[in-house]
Design a protein around this motif. Structure first.
Motif, PDB file in Angstrom:
ATOM      1  N   GLU A  51       7.369  18.181  -3.077  1.00 40.19           N
ATOM      2  CA  GLU A  51       8.729  17.792  -2.380  1.00 40.19           C
ATOM      3  C   GLU A  51       8.488  17.291  -0.984  1.00 40.19           C
ATOM      4  N   LEU A  52       7.914  18.004   0.042  1.00 36.41           N
ATOM      5  CA  LEU A  52       7.798  17.472   1.357  1.00 36.41           C
ATOM      6  C   LEU A  52       6.808  16.448   1.606  1.00 36.41           C
ATOM      7  N   ASP A  53       6.014  16.079   0.633  1.00 33.70           N
ATOM      8  CA  ASP A  53       4.917  15.248   0.611  1.00 33.70           C
ATOM      9  C   ASP A  53       5.945  13.698   0.182  1.00 33.70           C
ATOM     10  N   ARG A  54       6.754  13.798  -0.705  1.00 37.91           N
ATOM     11  CA  ARG A  54       7.760  12.750  -1.097  1.00 37.91           C
ATOM     12  C   ARG A  54       8.431  12.388   0.309  1.00 37.91           C
ATOM     13  N   GLU A  55       9.012  13.386   0.721  1.00 38.58           N
ATOM     14  CA  GLU A  55       9.969  13.265   2.044  1.00 38.58           C
ATOM     15  C   GLU A  55       9.224  12.587   3.093  1.00 38.58           C
ATOM     16  N   ILE A  56       7.917  13.148   3.689  1.00 39.56           N
ATOM     17  CA  ILE A  56       7.044  12.548   4.400  1.00 39.56           C
ATOM     18  C   ILE A  56       6.619  11.047   4.078  1.00 39.56           C
ATOM     19  N   GLU A  57       6.624  10.719   2.759  1.00 36.78           N
ATOM     20  CA  GLU A  57       6.068   9.417   2.393  1.00 36.78           C
ATOM     21  C   GLU A  57       7.400   8.387   2.446  1.00 36.78           C
ATOM     22  N   GLY A  58       8.255   8.903   2.106  1.00 35.93           N
ATOM     23  CA  GLY A  58       9.570   8.202   2.512  1.00 35.93           C
ATOM     24  C   GLY A  58       9.679   7.835   3.925  1.00 35.93           C
ATOM     25  N   LEU A  59       9.527   8.838   4.689  1.00 37.80           N
ATOM     26  CA  LEU A  59       9.682   8.753   6.292  1.00 37.80           C
ATOM     27  C   LEU A  59       8.638   7.839   6.669  1.00 37.80           C
ATOM     28  N   ARG A  60       7.472   7.967   6.066  1.00 35.69           N
ATOM     29  CA  ARG A  60       6.329   7.123   6.680  1.00 35.69           C
ATOM     30  C   ARG A  60       6.792   5.691   6.333  1.00 35.69           C
ATOM     31  N   VAL A  85       4.957  27.960  -6.934  1.00 34.72           N
ATOM     32  CA  VAL A  85       6.525  27.568  -6.407  1.00 34.72           C
ATOM     33  C   VAL A  85       5.910  26.897  -4.998  1.00 34.72           C
ATOM     34  N   LEU A  86       4.992  27.234  -4.300  1.00 38.76           N
ATOM     35  CA  LEU A  86       4.447  26.715  -3.033  1.00 38.76           C
ATOM     36  C   LEU A  86       4.104  25.171  -3.387  1.00 38.76           C
ATOM     37  N   ALA A  87       3.470  25.024  -4.282  1.00 38.35           N
ATOM     38  CA  ALA A  87       2.975  23.709  -4.698  1.00 38.35           C
ATOM     39  C   ALA A  87       4.064  22.759  -5.006  1.00 38.35           C
ATOM     40  N   ARG A  88       4.994  23.161  -5.491  1.00 38.88           N
ATOM     41  CA  ARG A  88       6.292  22.221  -5.814  1.00 38.88           C
ATOM     42  C   ARG A  88       6.892  22.067  -4.450  1.00 38.88           C
ATOM     43  N   ARG A  89       7.073  23.102  -3.748  1.00 33.51           N
ATOM     44  CA  ARG A  89       7.815  23.026  -2.396  1.00 33.51           C
ATOM     45  C   ARG A  89       6.723  21.744  -1.560  1.00 33.51           C
ATOM     46  N   GLU A  90       5.331  21.902  -1.565  1.00 37.52           N
ATOM     47  CA  GLU A  90       4.534  20.757  -0.985  1.00 37.52           C
ATOM     48  C   GLU A  90       4.953  19.439  -1.735  1.00 37.52           C
TER      49      GLU A  90
END
Length: 847
Positions: free
Chosen positions: A633-642, A626-631
């Motif tokens: 999702e956050l990595d995708r968000e960060i990549e998009g924001l970058r 579950v933690l890995a999936r949250r990570e």
């Protein structure tokens, strides 16, 4: 108050007065533990004490047994207790402190049911009670409605305290607290309207006009409170180095706000104070140093405790006076009020709230909880204060004064002495004080995890101090047996399914996430402007997981980092050229996502260190997943924001590193000073430098979204070879397009007509089944156009909020002729997708 005593209050001896006041504080100190021992709500017990004191003082003055205690009894009965004392001295303090400590972000989640309970319920209670009294009394309807308005306001402190003891859902407790915060304002506004109609010579007004005046008083009061609080925040920030001065100004704020609203502006002073406290609560943590903010809130907690206790005991002293002429017909009317008030509250709980539940505007609430809230609608000092205000108004007819005083006081006594004392037995009868198997297992797990932490910390302390090995071993053995029993208790629930074990683990993880956020705030590695939002998100995660398990955990976690309700408004303002609100929201979201990802990486160690022993490897592996999936999702968000804002993520990470460095430096300086290695002067000098560096480190990097088309064009490296005149012509030809995440920008099968340049944001392109991500400074749509395709074979969708520049086919081809680098780049990209470079070059030259 003391000035009036010194000037010679009739019948008041200064020494006796001070003795009575000191006695009241002693009473407040002793009643709290006594209430805990006898299992009665504190407010009920202190009100009973006040009634006993009032009755006793009256008896001492009337008896001929002794005159020794007459000065004390006279001082008690002559205390400066009037409606103005309650409404201007105590009420602002209570309201301001509640608004200052509530989690406003969580309250906003439930603003619809809170407003219904606070405003609609007051209006319903006023009219139900008023019309119920009319057949049984000769008084006009307006006086009966006045009684309804006076007794409509509730004091839920007893219910809230019991809910917290039995572990009721936090969302339910917030509903009751939110109701108490706003229903005073609604009741007092209605009270003022009906008092005006009760006075001799009152002009009859239409119901619509009265309703507009009622709503206007509340709305304008909120605006006045917001304005006063915003001005106070500016001064508080200027007083940053003087903690006591900040607290002193905060004490003045509710009183200045209340007096100005009521006396000068004629709006709701209650709602103005609530709005002022809420505004300071929302803005203060980001403008005041954490230590100063904590000190301010602690001071207000003490002031509110004193005010809340004194308002109850002083109001209770009035009861004998207000019931001096009661008879059996009055008792019957009190019974009518009791029945009508109960029916009115039931209409809201069992009629209105279920309707809100159907439209998903209110949380689910069991029948048992509704019954407790129904029976727990206690009335208190505000009701008595409004009744006292009627008796002090000489323009109101004497029979109306007497009826209002008797009914309001009698009803308050019924709620305190009957409902208040039977509330806890009712909860036991409804079995609300019993934990569910899942909650009991959660408690056992919390104990086991806490004892594991204690064992490790004790082992560290004993090793560091070199205590006797035999003693340490003996104590460790005793503690180990206790820990084993706690772990066995957490493991013994074999009947609990793995699904529920996973829920318990996720609740523990969410709780640990909240602890890490608080640690980061205390260490000042998490900025004050984010702390309330992140703590609210963590609390929301805990509550959702307890009721909904893994699916609720994942959905809530995604919602916590999603765009909030205000983002759509900010994006609309951005389109109008006002970019600051959107920039602030995007920057805050960016920072929250980065910090959350850092916290999640630390939680993996917590799972292995704390949860593995209790729940076993299977549940632990699921938690890691579950933690890995949250990570992810956050990595995708960060990549998009970058992609959307290149360089900004790096600036935020550098800011985090600088804050950490400043905190470590501060810790070393404090340790050196505590150890006597540096003197006070050097310590003060070093701390001034550290505070200056902290202000720089805590300043959020600027994210500027307010770019015009010409500035956007200048940002593209591909347009660097254009002259300034050519850029101006190109900017006029470009069309600006804004896209939301998930919007389809190009669809498969769509006709080829234009090319898009990404000024900000990120998109995802499907190129022959392969997903490609494009960010700021790149273009899309050129491949189909140059390859001579009549329709598009792929699709493109936005993955963040995007600002795009669209150029039609003819102008794009002419642009390629002027820019060799761009032409070569476009031909190469089109050729990779199956286009013939020679045909493409000829097509460009022919444009």
């Amino acid at each position: 108050m003391f000035l009036m005593v010194q000037r010679g209050w009739p019948g008041v001896d200064l020494v006796a007065f001070l003795g009575v006041l000191a006695t009241l504080f002693v009473l407040i100190a002793l009643v709290q533990p006594l209430a805990e021992r006898v299992r009665l709500p504190f407010t009920v017990l202190i009100a009973v004490m006040g009634i006993v004191i009032g009755v006793g003082a009256g008896y001492i003055l009337r008896t001929d047994l002794t005159d020794a205690f007459d000065p004390i009894a006279q001082s008690i009965l002559s205390l400066p207790v009037g409606a103005q004392t309650f409404l201007y001295v105590f009420l602002p303090t209570l309201l301001f402190q509640v608004a200052l400590t509530l989690n406003l972000r969580r309250m906003l989640d439930d603003w619809v049911p809170i407003l219904v309970m606070a405003v609609l319920a007051v209006v319903v209670a006023t009219f139900v009670i008023g019309f119920a009294l009319t057949p049984f009394t000769t008084l006009p309807l307006v006086v009966c409605l006045l009684v309804g308005a006076i007794v409509a306001t509730t004091d839920p402190s007893a219910v809230v305290s019991i809910f917290r003891e039995i572990g009721a859902p936090a969302r339910l407790t917030r509903l009751i607290e939110g109701e108490s915060l706003l229903n005073d304002a609604a009741a007092i506004a209605l009270f003022g309207a009906f008092v005006a109609l009760t006075l001799p010579g009152a002009v009859e007004t239409k119901v619509g006009a009265q309703w507009l005046a009622f709503v206007g008083q509340l709305g304008l009061g909120a605006l006045v409170g917001y304005g006063f609080a915003r001005a106070a925040v500016v001064v508080l920030e200027w007083l940053g180095g003087w903690r006591l001065a900040q607290v002193s100004l905060s004490v003045a704020l509710p009183y200045v706000t209340y007096i100005a609203s009521e006396q000068l502006l004629g709006v709701s002073g209650v709602l103005a104070v609530v709005a002022a406290g809420a505004t300071l609560n929302f803005i203060g943590p980001g403008r005041l140093a954490p230590a100063n903010w904590t000190y301010l809130r602690d001071t207000w907690e003490l002031l509110a405790h004193w005010a809340g206790s004194l308002i109850f005991v002083l109001a209770a002293l009035l009861v004998p006076r207000l019931l001096d002429t009661i008879d059996w017909s009055d008792v019957a009317l009190v019974g009518v009020v009791v029945v009508a008030a109960t029916v009115a509250r039931a209409i809201t709980l069992f009629g209105v709230l279920p309707l809100l539940r159907l439209v998903r505007a209110s949380p689910p609430m069991s029948i048992a909880y509704k019954v407790v809230i129904l029976w727990g609608g206690l009335r208190g000092a505000v009701t008595l204060a409004l009744a006292l205000a009627v008796t002090e108004n000489p323009q109101i007819p004497a029979d109306a004064q007497r009826t209002v005083a008797v009914l309001a006081t009698g009803f308050t006594l019924f709620t305190l002495l009957v409902q208040g004392t039977t509330l806890r037995p009712l909860i036991r009868w409804l079995k609300l004080d019993r934990l569910s198997p899942l909650e009991a297992a959660l408690q056992r797990q919390v104990v086991a995890v806490a004892l594991q932490t204690v064992r490790e910390e004790v082992a560290s302390v004993t090793g560091r101090h070199g205590l006797t090995r035999e003693t340490v071993r003996a104590e460790a053995k005793d503690f180990a047996s206790r820990l084993d029993r706690a772990v066995e208790a957490a493991e013994e629930a074999q009947q609990i399914l793995d699904r529920d074990r996973l829920t318990l683990g996720l609740v523990t993880l969410a709780g640990r996430e909240r602890e890490v956020i608080l640690e980061g705030f205390r260490e000042r590695t998490i900025s004050a402007r984010l702390i309330e939002r992140m703590l609210g998100d963590a609390s929301r995660l805990i509550e959702a997981t307890r009721t909904g398990g893994r699916s609720a955990y994942r959905a809530t976690a995604r919602g916590n980092v999603a765009h909030g309700r205000g983002h759509a408004v900010a994006a609309w303002l951005h389109r109008l050229g006002i970019s600051r609100p959107l920039g602030d929201l995007v920057a805050a979201r960016f920072e929250v996502i980065l910090i959350t990802r850092m916290i999640l990486r630390d939680l993996h160690d917590f799972v292995d260190d704390r949860i593995l022993r209790i729940h076993g490897r299977r549940v632990t592996d699921l938690l890691h997943e579950v933690l890995a999936r949250r990570e992810e999702e956050l990595d995708r968000e960060i990549e998009g924001l970058r992609l959307q804002y290149p360089g900004y993520a790096d600036a935020l990470e550098r800011s985090f590193i600088r804050r950490t460095r400043v905190r470590l430096e501060e810790r070393e300086v404090e340790a050196s000073f505590d150890d006597g290695l540096i003197g006070a002067d050097l310590y003060a000098s070093l701390m001034r430098g550290i505070n200056a560096r902290r202000r720089i480190a805590e300043a959020r990097p600027r994210l500027d979204l307010s770019l015009h088309k010409r500035e956007m064009v200048a940002q593209f490296p591909m347009f660097a070879a254009l002259t300034e005149a050519q850029r101006r012509r190109l900017s006029r030809a470009l069309v600006t397009i804004y896209a939301e995440p998930g919007d389809s920008l190009l669809r498969r099968g769509e006709q080829v007509r234009s090319v898009f340049f990404i000024a900000s944001g990120a998109v995802e392109r499907d190129a022959r089944g392969q997903m490609q991500r494009l960010g700021r400074g790149e273009m899309f749509g050129e491949i189909a156009l140059l390859a001579g395709q009549k329709v598009r074979r792929g699709r493109v969708r936005a993955i963040t909020h995007c600002t795009l520049l669209r150029l039609d086919e003819a102008r794009f081809l002419r642009l390629l002729r002027r820019l060799p680098d761009l032409r070569a780049r476009a031909i190469e990209a089109a050729a990779e997708q199956g286009g013939d470079p020679a045909i493409i070059a000829a097509r460009i030259e022919a444009a």
